[in-house]
Write an enzyme that holds these catalytic residues in place. Structure first.
Site, mmCIF file in Angstrom:
data_model
loop_
_atom_site.group_PDB
_atom_site.id
_atom_site.type_symbol
_atom_site.label_atom_id
_atom_site.label_comp_id
_atom_site.label_asym_id
_atom_site.label_seq_id
_atom_site.Cartn_x
_atom_site.Cartn_y
_atom_site.Cartn_z
ATOM 1 C CG HIS A 18 -26.704 41.505 47.584
ATOM 2 N ND1 HIS A 18 -26.936 40.165 47.750
ATOM 3 C CD2 HIS A 18 -26.007 41.627 46.433
ATOM 4 C CE1 HIS A 18 -26.368 39.505 46.749
ATOM 5 N NE2 HIS A 18 -25.812 40.367 45.931
ATOM 6 C CD GLU A 76 -22.734 41.869 44.483
ATOM 7 O OE1 GLU A 76 -22.785 41.263 45.558
ATOM 8 O OE2 GLU A 76 -23.279 41.449 43.451
ATOM 9 C CG HIS A 113 -27.034 42.383 41.193
ATOM 10 N ND1 HIS A 113 -27.445 42.891 42.388
ATOM 11 C CD2 HIS A 113 -26.304 41.288 41.503
ATOM 12 C CE1 HIS A 113 -26.990 42.139 43.379
ATOM 13 N NE2 HIS A 113 -26.287 41.148 42.868
ATOM 14 N NE ARG A 171 -31.377 32.057 45.178
ATOM 15 C CZ ARG A 171 -31.438 31.204 46.192
ATOM 16 N NH1 ARG A 171 -32.594 30.824 46.683
ATOM 17 N NH2 ARG A 171 -30.339 30.705 46.687
HETATM 18 ZN ZN ZN Z 1 -25.153 39.782 44.043
#
Ligand code: ZN
Length: 291
Positions: free
Chosen positions: A94, A110, A167, A187
């Site tokens: 991200h 996150e 991740h 992605r």
């Molecule tokens: Zn993620």
């Protein structure tokens, strides 16, 4: 003020039925995410009790700044969700706040608190490349086993995934995620899977290469960061708390009881507005987030 939110259920090709089993939600058997506290346009929390019943969290945030201690920020900053990865999620990254500006979004840092795993469940965090050239080579050759940092996890682990960290949550994991309010995922690899409409899911190699930190092979197991904080609390009996200046955001993880005089149970998502006192009574495990 105590506000309860209606969760938003999101089907995913990698989702399952664990959230339904654990929290008694009425969902499909492909439920991958439950967005519990969200002012993001892709899945908004709606208040289900009290005088703001029917209002969106985003409109409360805009029109009733006092509930949020007049937090200075254009966006309500966090998003709290539950994730059931029956199958592997894509290998992804991200953007940070700066890189996300062109999408008119916050970046996405996150944190994960692992609620439940199957035996021998892995997780992927970070990579072993030392230069961008090395990273590009690995990705172009789809050589992920040497590139990625993969290890075993167990219930109760927590991880801090800074934006720019490659991740993937692997199949067999149920977790609670606290993140910046953003829905931007790049992605890198998706196991050549098809989506619900039988199309290959899009990859974003160029965008990913621009975001991924190099080198990045250190796994962070604490969650100290500038965006949000959280703690897991177990109550047996009765305890009192005072919400932080910008409010407390609660996910009931196990058990049932009362918050002030309102009944609450596992799977509920609750906000306590700025500096309000609240009492939790019962046998309850919950997560409390603040920012
Ligand atoms: Zn993620």
């Amino acid at each position: 003020m105590i506000l309860f939110f209606q969760p938003v259920f999101v089907d995913k090709i990698w989702g399952g039925n664990k959230l339904k089993e654990l929290f008694n939600y009425s969902t499909t058997n492909n439920c991958g995410e439950v967005w519990g506290i969200s002012a993001h346009k892709n899945g908004e929390s709606i208040v289900i009790n009290g005088k703001y019943k029917g209002d969106k969290l985003s409109s409360l945030y805009t029109n009733h700044k006092e509930l949020f201690g007049h937090y200075k920020g254009g966006f309500f900053p966090i998003l709290v969700k539950l994730i059931d990865a029956k199958k592997d999620l894509s290998i992804q990254v991200h953007p940070n706040d700066e890189q996300a500006k062109k999408y008119n979004s916050l970046g996405k840092t996150e944190c994960w608190y692992i609620l439940n795993t199957e035996k021998d469940t892995d997780i992927i965090i970070g990579h072993n490349a030392k230069t961008k050239e090395e990273l590009t080579n690995y990705i172009n050759k789809n050589e992920y086993s040497n590139l990625l940092n993969k290890f075993k996890i167990k219930t109760g682990d927590y991880f801090y995934i800074d934006s720019g960290t490659i991740h993937a949550i692997c199949g067999g994991t149920v977790l609670l995620e606290v993140q910046q309010s953003s829905d931007i995922t790049f992605r890198i690899y998706d196991y050549d899977r098809l989506d619900f409409e039988n199309n290959l899911r899009e990859l974003h190699i160029t965008e990913s290469l621009d975001c991924i930190k190099i080198p990045d092979n250190k796994v962070k197991r604490n969650h100290d960061n500038k965006y949000f904080n959280y703690e897991i609390i177990s109550v047996s009996g009765e305890e009192s708390y005072v919400a932080t200046i910008h409010g407390d955001y609660i996910v009931v993880l196990e058990g049932k009881g009362f918050i002030n005089n309102e009944p609450c149970k596992a799977g509920d998502f609750i906000m306590v507005s700025s500096k309000d006192e609240y009492r939790i009574k019962g046998t309850i495990k919950f997560q409390r987030t603040w920012f």
